[in-house]
Scaffold this motif. Sequence first.
Motif, PDB file in Angstrom:
ATOM      1  N   GLY A  81       0.817  -1.213   0.000  1.00 41.10           N
ATOM      2  CA  GLY A  81       0.000   0.000   0.000  1.00 41.10           C
ATOM      3  C   GLY A  81       0.846   1.256   0.000  1.00 41.10           C
ATOM      4  N   LEU A  82       2.062   1.187  -0.585  1.00 39.92           N
ATOM      5  CA  LEU A  82       2.887   2.389  -0.692  1.00 39.92           C
ATOM      6  C   LEU A  82       2.237   3.288  -1.752  1.00 39.92           C
ATOM      7  N   PRO A  83       2.193   4.619  -1.504  1.00 36.90           N
ATOM      8  CA  PRO A  83       1.532   5.506  -2.457  1.00 36.90           C
ATOM      9  C   PRO A  83       2.300   5.604  -3.779  1.00 36.90           C
ATOM     10  N   ARG A  84       1.652   5.259  -4.875  1.00 35.73           N
ATOM     11  CA  ARG A  84       2.343   5.224  -6.163  1.00 35.73           C
ATOM     12  C   ARG A  84       2.766   6.607  -6.658  1.00 35.73           C
ATOM     13  N   ASP A  85       2.074   7.632  -6.161  1.00 33.59           N
ATOM     14  CA  ASP A  85       2.433   8.968  -6.665  1.00 33.59           C
ATOM     15  C   ASP A  85       3.550   9.608  -5.834  1.00 33.59           C
ATOM     16  N   ALA A  86       4.041   8.909  -4.825  1.00 32.92           N
ATOM     17  CA  ALA A  86       5.126   9.487  -4.016  1.00 32.92           C
ATOM     18  C   ALA A  86       6.437   9.393  -4.790  1.00 32.92           C
ATOM     19  N   GLY A  87       7.293  10.408  -4.620  1.00 30.62           N
ATOM     20  CA  GLY A  87       8.613  10.372  -5.257  1.00 30.62           C
ATOM     21  C   GLY A  87       9.527   9.399  -4.524  1.00 30.62           C
ATOM     22  N   ALA A  88       9.302   9.246  -3.242  1.00 24.72           N
ATOM     23  CA  ALA A  88      10.100   8.307  -2.435  1.00 24.72           C
ATOM     24  C   ALA A  88       9.417   8.108  -1.091  1.00 24.72           C
ATOM     25  N   VAL A  89       9.664   6.960  -0.481  1.00 24.17           N
ATOM     26  CA  VAL A  89       9.253   6.805   0.912  1.00 24.17           C
ATOM     27  C   VAL A  89      10.505   6.557   1.751  1.00 24.17           C
ATOM     28  N   LEU A  90      10.433   7.089   2.973  1.00 18.30           N
ATOM     29  CA  LEU A  90      11.531   6.904   3.922  1.00 18.30           C
ATOM     30  C   LEU A  90      10.981   6.057   5.063  1.00 18.30           C
ATOM     31  N   ILE A  91      11.573   4.876   5.249  1.00 26.43           N
ATOM     32  CA  ILE A  91      11.155   4.039   6.379  1.00 26.43           C
ATOM     33  C   ILE A  91      12.050   4.405   7.564  1.00 26.43           C
ATOM     34  N   VAL A  92      11.424   4.791   8.657  1.00 29.25           N
ATOM     35  CA  VAL A  92      12.184   5.101   9.859  1.00 29.25           C
ATOM     36  C   VAL A  92      11.715   4.160  10.956  1.00 29.25           C
ATOM     37  N   GLU A  93      12.661   3.509  11.615  1.00 31.36           N
ATOM     38  CA  GLU A  93      12.273   2.657  12.736  1.00 31.36           C
ATOM     39  C   GLU A  93      13.029   3.115  13.970  1.00 31.36           C
ATOM     40  N   VAL A  94      12.321   3.239  15.070  1.00 29.29           N
ATOM     41  CA  VAL A  94      12.976   3.548  16.337  1.00 29.29           C
ATOM     42  C   VAL A  94      12.626   2.426  17.307  1.00 29.29           C
ATOM     43  N   ASP A  95      13.514   2.161  18.252  1.00 27.37           N
ATOM     44  CA  ASP A  95      13.178   1.123  19.218  1.00 27.37           C
ATOM     45  C   ASP A  95      13.718   1.489  20.590  1.00 27.37           C
ATOM     46  N   GLY A  96      13.309   0.746  21.587  1.00 24.40           N
ATOM     47  CA  GLY A  96      13.754   1.001  22.957  1.00 24.40           C
ATOM     48  C   GLY A  96      12.589   0.836  23.914  1.00 24.40           C
ATOM     49  N   PRO A  97      12.728   1.369  25.142  1.00 24.20           N
ATOM     50  CA  PRO A  97      11.615   1.319  26.085  1.00 24.20           C
ATOM     51  C   PRO A  97      10.413   2.089  25.509  1.00 24.20           C
ATOM     52  N   SER A  98       9.187   1.675  25.859  1.00 25.52           N
ATOM     53  CA  SER A  98       7.983   2.228  25.217  1.00 25.52           C
ATOM     54  C   SER A  98       7.924   3.755  25.216  1.00 25.52           C
ATOM     55  N   GLU A  99       8.128   4.354  26.399  1.00 25.46           N
ATOM     56  CA  GLU A  99       7.989   5.816  26.477  1.00 25.46           C
ATOM     57  C   GLU A  99       8.990   6.504  25.572  1.00 25.46           C
ATOM     58  N   ALA A 100      10.231   5.978  25.579  1.00 26.84           N
ATOM     59  CA  ALA A 100      11.292   6.590  24.796  1.00 26.84           C
ATOM     60  C   ALA A 100      10.961   6.491  23.309  1.00 26.84           C
ATOM     61  N   ALA A 101      10.438   5.345  22.893  1.00 28.54           N
ATOM     62  CA  ALA A 101      10.109   5.169  21.485  1.00 28.54           C
ATOM     63  C   ALA A 101       9.033   6.177  21.073  1.00 28.54           C
ATOM     64  N   ALA A 102       8.052   6.375  21.948  1.00 27.63           N
ATOM     65  CA  ALA A 102       6.964   7.308  21.617  1.00 27.63           C
ATOM     66  C   ALA A 102       7.508   8.722  21.427  1.00 27.63           C
TER      67      ALA A 102
END
Lengths: 393, 477
Positions: free
Chosen positions: B265-286
């Motif tokens: 379901g990536l948008p076809r009209d987008a020039g690019a998508v940037l996947i960002v993932e963060v991890d850690g303790p719940s509050e910190a991730a939020a």
Amino acid sequence: MELRAALGDSAVHQEPLELEGAKLEARLSPETGEALAAALRSCSEQKLGLLIRGGASKLSFANAPCHAALLLDTRRLLAPPEIDAEDGVALVAAGVTLASLREALTATGWELPLESADAASTLGGTVAAAAESPRFGPVRDFVLGLHVALASGERVKFGGRVVKNVTGYDLNKLFTGSCGTLGVIESAWLRLKPRPAVVQVLEADALGRGPGEVLAACRRSSVRLGAVEGVGSAQRVRLELAGDETAVASDSRELASQGFVAGQAVSQPEAGGETGVFRVRVTVRPTAWREVADVLLLGGGEVVSLPARGLVLGSFPLADDADERAISSVWRLSRLAAERGEGSYVVAAAPASARAGREVYGDPGETIPLQRAIKAQYDPAGILNPGRFVGGA
Amino acid sequence: MSLVDELQAIVGADGVLARTEELFAYEADGLTLHQGKPVAVVLPRDKTEVQRIVRACRANGVPFVPRGAGTGLSGGATAIEGGVVIELQRMNAILRVDPDDRHAVVQPGVVNADLSKAISHLGLFFAPDPSSQQACTIGGNVAENSGGPHTLKYGTTTNHVLGLEMVLPDGTLIRLGSATGACAGYDLVGAVVGSEGTLGIVTEATVRLSPIPECVETMLGIFDGVVDACRAVGAIIQSGLVPAALEIVDQRTIHAVEDSVYAAGLPRDAGAVLIVEVDGPSEAAASQVERVREIALAEGARELRVARDEEERVRFWRARKGAFGAMGRLAPDLYVHDAVVPRGKLPEILEAICEIGDRYQLKLSNVFHAGDGNLHPNISFDRRDEEERVRVIAAGEEILRTCVEAGGVITGEHGVGSEKRDYMRLLFSEEDLDAMIRLRASFDPDRVCNPGKIFPATRFCTESDPKARGYDKVPIS
Ligand SMILES: Cc1cc2nc3c(=O)[nH]c(=O)nc-3n(C[C@H](O)[C@H](O)[C@H](O)COP(=O)(O)OP(=O)(O)OC[C@H]3O[C@@H](n4cnc5c(N)ncnc54)[C@H](O)[C@@H]3O)c2cc1C
């Protein structure tokens, strides 16, 4: 004389001195990579052994040199650091001290992930000795590229300035920690760490906490330094938390519920004078840290454990003229501690008399022929820190 | 007795492939541009068999090439100079897991993802995660010093290997490093990781295990152009955040993915998508999610979607990790480049790469580890079309030159192999290469272990002749 021609008069100091039991005729202090390379080429041709020093904070580390005629001093390799604050990397010359580099970084959002107990420590010496930093971990993780002058006088480079790189063999790893026995570091590309928004220290009694419990506290995600210091009922766990505010606050709350309170800064392990002391670093299974510390404590010195790094540091008074019994007793303890933790030890500092005829690197085992082959490839005339490394390489 | 007979005597008849039709699959690895025919493929079951195979090859004067799953992208596992391929896939046991000390001892044929699966119930995983992790082996990861999307935070394979056991090119078995990671003397483990199977055959690895983070948040930043997405990457790095991953997928790749089974379901009209993932303790991730959102929107993102649940998160990643597979639909062959540039240079380099692709009239797309500055310009082509093949190679070389001029290097994780050996001089002088060859000579003075890799072809005559380089005069004890 040839050396004067190669290096220039101002870089050759004819001042005989005795260091580490070696009688040295002169001190060479090249200011450029070209001069360094020329000196090495000339020494290789004449088979003149070199004792190599940076800030000299690690001089009482390594096996005693077997023959050295000259002192090579790298402190004047001092080109100004090139700091790329956008990318978090820096090119630093060997003679630059960690203290001045840290200073140069204060205005940026980055911090230096290398540490030394000694203010005089240079970048070159720190990379060559590669003592693991209690806060940031192994030096090798932060070396992206190296410029090195080989014994042959060839100036070569490995790696680069980018943070990910598999172009050719990873000779950065081989030279980091090689104690100047394979080549002389001119400069290094370092990976910097983002400066944490918050740093906080917590502490608690270590007594009455199981080793697993302490280990778990030291492994919490925002704890960058977790140390157990002191003896008996005075034993304390000190944790340095670092990171963004929320992460530190969340770990800090959890630790408070386990009895941790605001604490004093963690003392710099391995600080203090380098004479009259025997220091050992024992690398162990993390779960065995307390058993290992208990063994070392029998020696009546100071012990600092870094459970999450699987590292226990011992430091014992040992006079420069200590008798054989005292010397063999600290060595025996080191060996015993390493066995208890199913790991190994390195003697990080000791009086020359206590190192003579012994292997400071513990047991290199079956890798010795390979290590000698490597040494022979890079330094066939055997001029670089002769005898200082494992197995007398 | 012929060599094949000798090999059969060591591993049994079912452990040797030598008929022409059996060998087809071994003529190349993931890089179809380079091919080489082995005389035989042999499948050992344990280290003793590996030692005996190596000795048999030596006695017959035949070189050998270690091979894992053959997913390498630089020709590393291809027998470019002939010889015997030693495939390690049967040595696929997880020998020991020590959850409290956080390490495991594995054989080289263990598939990367299988290790993480086997230890997930202990709350641990093996951090290096190449996109090929469902197939590639730990032996291959060690040899290539493989990375993956999560290298940004967790480092590459070299940061996760504590000890190795290997069969040296003379048939000796040796242990390097240890379970605690300490080693007396030179960092031989560090030197062997990333040596592309040229220093010996790894028969066991002691690897570090990492704790599964308490909370993981995966976001999709949607941008009008790939250059904007690159700027956002720079801004995130400079903010001091250390996301677990920062990956860019460009428009052409988005279309290939959305047309495939990996559609997310990536948008076809987008020039690019940037996947960002963060991890850690719940509050910190939020709180990190909020900071990423601010930066992405300030850098021109149209929108920042946060995966609502595990299912959506997995879908985002399937799109990213399946991108190469999806691209396979565009043409019969895919040539994946792997240069790295200083992260601040990404926007201009991306523009330059797209221009090169257009100028050579190639189907070029980008899906890459932006947080590390590690580019993957992918060229879809048909290798049977000789004229197109020439353009593919010329464009590739121009891309590498452009990256090197920007302070970059020619490979970040796929290795030099046979593919890029002739580009080594873009970066290294003869003296630099010589310094590397000295390491080779310490382990493999006769150059019998995976020859034809890493070093420029024109160095081969001297590299292969120890006397010509004076190695015979060096005392090796
Ligand atoms: C779709 C796709 C996606 C990919 N994504 C990534 C990615 O994200 N990151 C990444 O880094 N790579 C990636 N790769 C490249 C490749 O998967 C990795 O290099 C992987 O580590 C190779 O493992 P393998 O088992 O297939 O090794 P092979 O291809 O069989 O061999 C690779 C090299 O390792 C040597 N070797 C193998 N086993 C041993 C051993 N036991 N001892 C000594 N040498 C050995 C071989 O001689 C060869 O030089 C991708 C490949 C594909 C096809």
